[in-house]
Design an enzyme around this catalytic site. Sequence first.
Site, PDB file in Angstrom:
ATOM      1  N   ARG A 148      -6.458  -5.886 -21.999  1.00  0.00           N
ATOM      2  CA  ARG A 148      -4.914  -5.274 -21.527  1.00  0.00           C
ATOM      3  C   ARG A 148      -5.193  -4.212 -20.522  1.00  0.00           C
ATOM      4  O   ARG A 148      -5.107  -4.348 -19.327  1.00  0.00           O
ATOM      5  CB  ARG A 148      -4.050  -4.963 -22.726  1.00  0.00           C
ATOM      6  CG  ARG A 148      -2.492  -4.978 -22.381  1.00  0.00           C
ATOM      7  CD  ARG A 148      -2.230  -3.871 -21.614  1.00  0.00           C
ATOM      8  NE  ARG A 148      -2.589  -2.509 -22.488  1.00  0.00           N
ATOM      9  CZ  ARG A 148      -2.351  -1.269 -22.090  1.00  0.00           C
ATOM     10  NH1 ARG A 148      -1.974  -0.980 -20.692  1.00  0.00           N
ATOM     11  NH2 ARG A 148      -2.602  -0.228 -22.842  1.00  0.00           N
ATOM     12  N   ASP A 149      -5.409  -3.079 -21.063  1.00  0.00           N
ATOM     13  CA  ASP A 149      -5.675  -1.779 -20.391  1.00  0.00           C
ATOM     14  C   ASP A 149      -6.889  -2.232 -19.476  1.00  0.00           C
ATOM     15  O   ASP A 149      -6.969  -1.453 -18.312  1.00  0.00           O
ATOM     16  CB  ASP A 149      -6.066  -0.807 -21.221  1.00  0.00           C
ATOM     17  CG  ASP A 149      -5.719   0.566 -20.665  1.00  0.00           C
ATOM     18  OD1 ASP A 149      -5.112   0.771 -19.536  1.00  0.00           O
ATOM     19  OD2 ASP A 149      -5.883   1.816 -21.288  1.00  0.00           O
ATOM     20  N   CYS A 190      -4.978   3.085 -15.254  1.00  0.00           N
ATOM     21  CA  CYS A 190      -3.502   3.216 -15.291  1.00  0.00           C
ATOM     22  C   CYS A 190      -3.397   2.975 -13.903  1.00  0.00           C
ATOM     23  O   CYS A 190      -3.474   3.754 -13.005  1.00  0.00           O
ATOM     24  CB  CYS A 190      -3.275   4.196 -16.044  1.00  0.00           C
ATOM     25  SG  CYS A 190      -1.209   4.200 -15.855  1.00  0.00           S
ATOM     26  N   HIS A 236     -10.145   8.199 -21.553  1.00  0.00           N
ATOM     27  CA  HIS A 236     -10.641   7.624 -20.255  1.00  0.00           C
ATOM     28  C   HIS A 236     -11.877   8.485 -19.790  1.00  0.00           C
ATOM     29  O   HIS A 236     -12.033   9.790 -20.295  1.00  0.00           O
ATOM     30  CB  HIS A 236      -9.464   7.695 -19.078  1.00  0.00           C
ATOM     31  CG  HIS A 236      -8.751   6.679 -19.290  1.00  0.00           C
ATOM     32  ND1 HIS A 236      -8.412   5.587 -18.568  1.00  0.00           N
ATOM     33  CD2 HIS A 236      -7.848   6.484 -20.364  1.00  0.00           C
ATOM     34  CE1 HIS A 236      -7.635   4.803 -18.958  1.00  0.00           C
ATOM     35  NE2 HIS A 236      -6.885   5.204 -20.120  1.00  0.00           N
ATOM     36  N   ASN A 255     -11.486   3.294 -19.136  1.00  0.00           N
ATOM     37  CA  ASN A 255     -11.719   3.785 -20.339  1.00  0.00           C
ATOM     38  C   ASN A 255     -12.952   3.866 -20.961  1.00  0.00           C
ATOM     39  O   ASN A 255     -14.046   3.323 -20.262  1.00  0.00           O
ATOM     40  CB  ASN A 255     -10.991   2.592 -21.487  1.00  0.00           C
ATOM     41  CG  ASN A 255      -9.486   2.394 -21.189  1.00  0.00           C
ATOM     42  OD1 ASN A 255      -8.821   3.079 -21.745  1.00  0.00           O
ATOM     43  ND2 ASN A 255      -9.380   1.376 -20.251  1.00  0.00           N
ATOM     44  N   HIS A 268      -7.344   7.991 -27.747  1.00  0.00           N
ATOM     45  CA  HIS A 268      -7.676   7.025 -26.520  1.00  0.00           C
ATOM     46  C   HIS A 268      -8.127   7.763 -25.206  1.00  0.00           C
ATOM     47  O   HIS A 268      -7.266   8.557 -24.659  1.00  0.00           O
ATOM     48  CB  HIS A 268      -6.123   6.213 -26.228  1.00  0.00           C
ATOM     49  CG  HIS A 268      -6.416   5.398 -25.135  1.00  0.00           C
ATOM     50  ND1 HIS A 268      -5.984   4.285 -24.992  1.00  0.00           N
ATOM     51  CD2 HIS A 268      -6.525   5.616 -23.642  1.00  0.00           C
ATOM     52  CE1 HIS A 268      -5.914   3.477 -23.845  1.00  0.00           C
ATOM     53  NE2 HIS A 268      -6.371   4.581 -23.020  1.00  0.00           N
TER      54      HIS A 268
END
Length: 300
Positions: free
Chosen positions: A17-18, A241, A210, A250, A208
């Site tokens: 997803r991300d 993003c 990055h 990430n 989370h």
Amino acid sequence: MTIDLPKKATIIEVGPRDGLQNVSVFIPTEAKLQFIDHLKKSGIKEMEITSFVSPKWVPQMQDAEEIVWHSLDPNTRTIVLTPNRSGIQRARLSNCQEIALFVGVSNPFNQKNINRTTAQAMEELLPLIKELKAQGVFVRACISTAFYCPFEGRVEERETIQLCEQFVQAGVDELSVADTIGMAAPHESYSLFSKLNNLFSTTLITAHFHDTRGMGLANIFAALQAGISRFDTSAGGIGGCPFAPGASGNVATEDVVFMLERMGIQTGIQLPLLVQAIDVIAPHLPKPISSSFYTLQSKA
């Protein structure tokens, strides 16, 4: 010196997803499904697999229904991201039982991202959370810009804590707290996650990070010291993003797993199989995988 660290850690894989949402060229659905399947085989038990967002804004996620249809698995927590009631309705029609909602702490970030202030976004989300919990759905709240915002700079710690508190009071199962643009330093990670861990001990708390400025692993180590044992990571370090200028990938799943296992912290993930999963998706990406562990394995 003895450092008090957890014996086990949970990796929540966000690559499908991300990791893929920002790729401009559409990746074939079959390649995504193979990627997800290989990630499961490596030992991943929790994963964000897609998002139910408008294809106009995130074209890469236009195959969300098909991804879900083939990927739901009683042995894996398969999470889908939904921005609003429309996205939730699509997810529920696809029989999704684990749903992620997102909002940024920063007003400018939300206005650029979802055309709402933080307060307006929460006014919409809080009733939806109560509805989902009444239906027995697992709800994950993704807190963006928890440390820094690309538009206004540093975000006050108390603002992040206050937003998390609203989600906890609404009954969410998990808080995924994000350093969206990779600006946080380890002392900031330790400070925020220590407070969150103490305040919301009955809620799952996930960090989370990055790796924009190369501090992802250091921040994870700081979060470990703060008592956190759940981490969002992305195989190959892919991601970013689309609504956060300057946000790079990430922190890489393989780098995190290698570090944790070397420290004696069990993850249940087999690195050779994880590398195979990255091999599946790598040919479809616009630039080579550059994570440390994967690069070294490729040269071996």
